[in-house]
Design a protein around this motif. Structure first.
Motif, mmCIF file in Angstrom:
data_model
loop_
_atom_site.group_PDB
_atom_site.id
_atom_site.type_symbol
_atom_site.label_atom_id
_atom_site.label_comp_id
_atom_site.label_asym_id
_atom_site.label_seq_id
_atom_site.Cartn_x
_atom_site.Cartn_y
_atom_site.Cartn_z
ATOM 1 N N UNK A 245 3.684 9.817 -0.293
ATOM 2 C CA UNK A 245 4.393 8.493 0.108
ATOM 3 C C UNK A 245 3.309 9.010 1.643
ATOM 4 N N UNK A 246 3.509 10.435 1.617
ATOM 5 C CA UNK A 246 2.131 10.145 3.185
ATOM 6 C C UNK A 246 0.264 9.933 3.024
ATOM 7 N N UNK A 247 -0.344 10.107 2.212
ATOM 8 C CA UNK A 247 -0.988 9.075 1.766
ATOM 9 C C UNK A 247 -0.780 7.749 1.430
ATOM 10 N N UNK A 248 0.528 6.930 1.265
ATOM 11 C CA UNK A 248 0.144 5.579 1.493
ATOM 12 C C UNK A 248 0.336 4.975 2.545
ATOM 13 N N UNK A 249 1.657 6.231 3.642
ATOM 14 C CA UNK A 249 1.659 5.387 4.523
ATOM 15 C C UNK A 249 0.263 5.137 5.340
ATOM 16 N N UNK A 250 -0.393 6.827 5.883
ATOM 17 C CA UNK A 250 -1.875 6.249 6.510
ATOM 18 C C UNK A 250 -2.864 5.243 6.061
ATOM 19 N N UNK A 251 -2.350 4.823 4.811
ATOM 20 C CA UNK A 251 -3.121 3.628 4.595
ATOM 21 C C UNK A 251 -3.165 2.600 5.056
ATOM 22 N N UNK B 12 0.637 -1.801 0.168
ATOM 23 C CA UNK B 12 0.445 -0.068 0.449
ATOM 24 C C UNK B 12 0.342 1.774 0.087
ATOM 25 N N UNK B 13 1.724 1.118 0.723
ATOM 26 C CA UNK B 13 2.966 2.543 0.774
ATOM 27 C C UNK B 13 3.117 2.430 -0.716
ATOM 28 N N UNK B 14 3.760 1.442 -0.840
ATOM 29 C CA UNK B 14 4.337 1.529 -2.548
ATOM 30 C C UNK B 14 3.779 2.346 -3.569
ATOM 31 N N UNK B 15 2.599 2.067 -3.723
ATOM 32 C CA UNK B 15 1.306 2.571 -4.722
ATOM 33 C C UNK B 15 0.619 3.968 -3.994
ATOM 34 N N UNK B 16 1.483 3.964 -2.733
ATOM 35 C CA UNK B 16 0.837 6.254 -2.551
ATOM 36 C C UNK B 16 2.668 6.638 -3.072
ATOM 37 N N UNK B 17 3.408 5.842 -2.565
ATOM 38 C CA UNK B 17 5.188 6.911 -3.644
ATOM 39 C C UNK B 17 4.756 6.191 -4.863
ATOM 40 N N UNK B 18 4.365 5.784 -5.852
ATOM 41 C CA UNK B 18 3.920 6.022 -6.882
ATOM 42 C C UNK B 18 3.106 7.048 -7.746
ATOM 43 N N UNK B 19 2.230 7.860 -6.922
ATOM 44 C CA UNK B 19 1.604 8.668 -7.346
ATOM 45 C C UNK B 19 2.217 9.545 -6.629
ATOM 46 N N UNK B 20 3.707 9.659 -5.890
ATOM 47 C CA UNK B 20 3.955 10.554 -5.705
ATOM 48 C C UNK B 20 2.962 11.374 -4.448
#
Length: 325
Positions: free
Chosen positions: A146-152, A136-144
């Motif tokens: 990272x905070x959203x990916x971390x909280x997700x 999930x964090x990787x998906x948020x990181x690919x969309x620039x």
């Protein structure tokens, strides 16, 4: 004042009004007549089980959080994998990450009374959870984002943590003696279940072989039955050669200087009756006793009064299902 208000009540205890029925009998001229009559009564109301209500509410919240975690993780990983595989496959694979740690958690729940046994499921659950969070964090990181990916990713962590608290609440620590007793009872039941299952499978296979095995199955059974024979009766064994009588020394010769030559013993080279019967029945399970006697005679066994009886008993021992013919 009605009967309900006259019923004694304990101070401090809550009551509720209920309708009950009782039988009343009317007798006229010696003839009874019974009917049901309704009346009001008060019954105590049990106190609320707040602990049970709180536990049910907490369990409902945990199930809801888990459902949200499954949806969020599946959506995130589906979006991550949709760039390389079709959407159906991508979102299906996305749900596997959450399903993995949920399944491991289910095994941890089943082994909650035995922490040592549930250790493997607990470790596997946290490992699968880390994989899901990382995806999930990787998906948020690919969309620039990272905070959203971390909280997700923390949604799965919240769900797993709540389940860990619930399992810990229901886990009952057992004394070593009690735990040993429980383990022994489980072993007895498990061994009985395992043995009964294997016997059932073997009986099914045996029934199938008896139905379709044909002559080959009967011959194999006869060979196995004969292999269990460990000894033969004395009448079926080859006679041992009688020891030769000593020859006295010739006149004029000392006994120690020259002795008479010992005669050579001729070995009897023929099959035993059991081996002959076993071989004939293996080729023809329906062979008659008379043919078996003939085969024994042709193999070199001398005819004797009890030869037919010996052959018949040997055939029955080789093939118990055989009838005397």
């Amino acid at each position: 004042m009605d009967e309900a208000t006259e019923q004694p009540r304990t101070p401090g205890v809550k009551y509720r009004k209920v309708t009950r029925h009782r039988e009343e009998t009317t007798v006229i001229d010696g003839v009874p007549s019974t009917r049901n009559v309704a009346y009001d009564a008060w019954e105590p109301v049990p106190p609320r089980e707040w602990d049970e209500m709180i536990l049910r509410g907490a369990t409902g919240v945990i199930v809801g959080v888990t459902g949200m975690a499954i949806v969020a993780t599946t959506a995130s990983l589906g979006g991550l994998l949709s760039a390389i595989v079709p959407d159906v496959v991508a979102y299906g694979a996305g749900g596997l990450f959450t399903a993995a740690w949920v399944t491991a958690m289910a095994f941890e729940w089943l082994d909650r009374i035995d922490p040592e046994r549930g250790k493997a499921a607990r470790i596997a659950g946290w490992f699968f959870l880390l994989l899901s969070m990382g995806a999930v964090f990787t998906y948020g990181f690919t969309l620039n984002q990272p905070w959203a990916g971390g909280f997700g990713a923390c949604i799965d962590l919240l769900s797993k943590g709540l389940w860990a608290l619930l399992i810990r609440h229901h886990a009952v620590p057992l004394d070593e003696g009690v735990a040993h007793w429980v383990t022994q009872q489980e072993q007895k039941l498990a061994s009985r279940e395992l043995l009964s299952g294997r016997l059932l499978r073997l009986n099914r296979r045996a029934a199938y072989q008896r139905a379709v095995g044909g002559v080959e199955y009967q011959a194999a059974g006869a060979i196995l039955a004969s292999a269990q024979t460990t000894s033969l009766p004395p009448a079926e064994q080859a006679p041992e050669p009688a020891p030769s009588a000593p020859v006295p020394p010739a006149a004029g010769q000392g006994g120690d200087e020259q002795k008479a030559p010992v005669p050579t013993v001729t070995e009897i080279d023929r099959q035993s009756i059991a081996a002959i019967v076993r071989e004939v029945i293996a080729h023809n399970p329906k062979v008659s006793d008379a043919d078996l006697v003939t085969a024994v005679k042709e193999a070199g066994h001398p005819d004797r009064p009890n030869l037919a009886d010996t052959v018949r008993r040997t055939a029955l021992r080789v093939d118990p299902s055989r009838k005397a013919s």
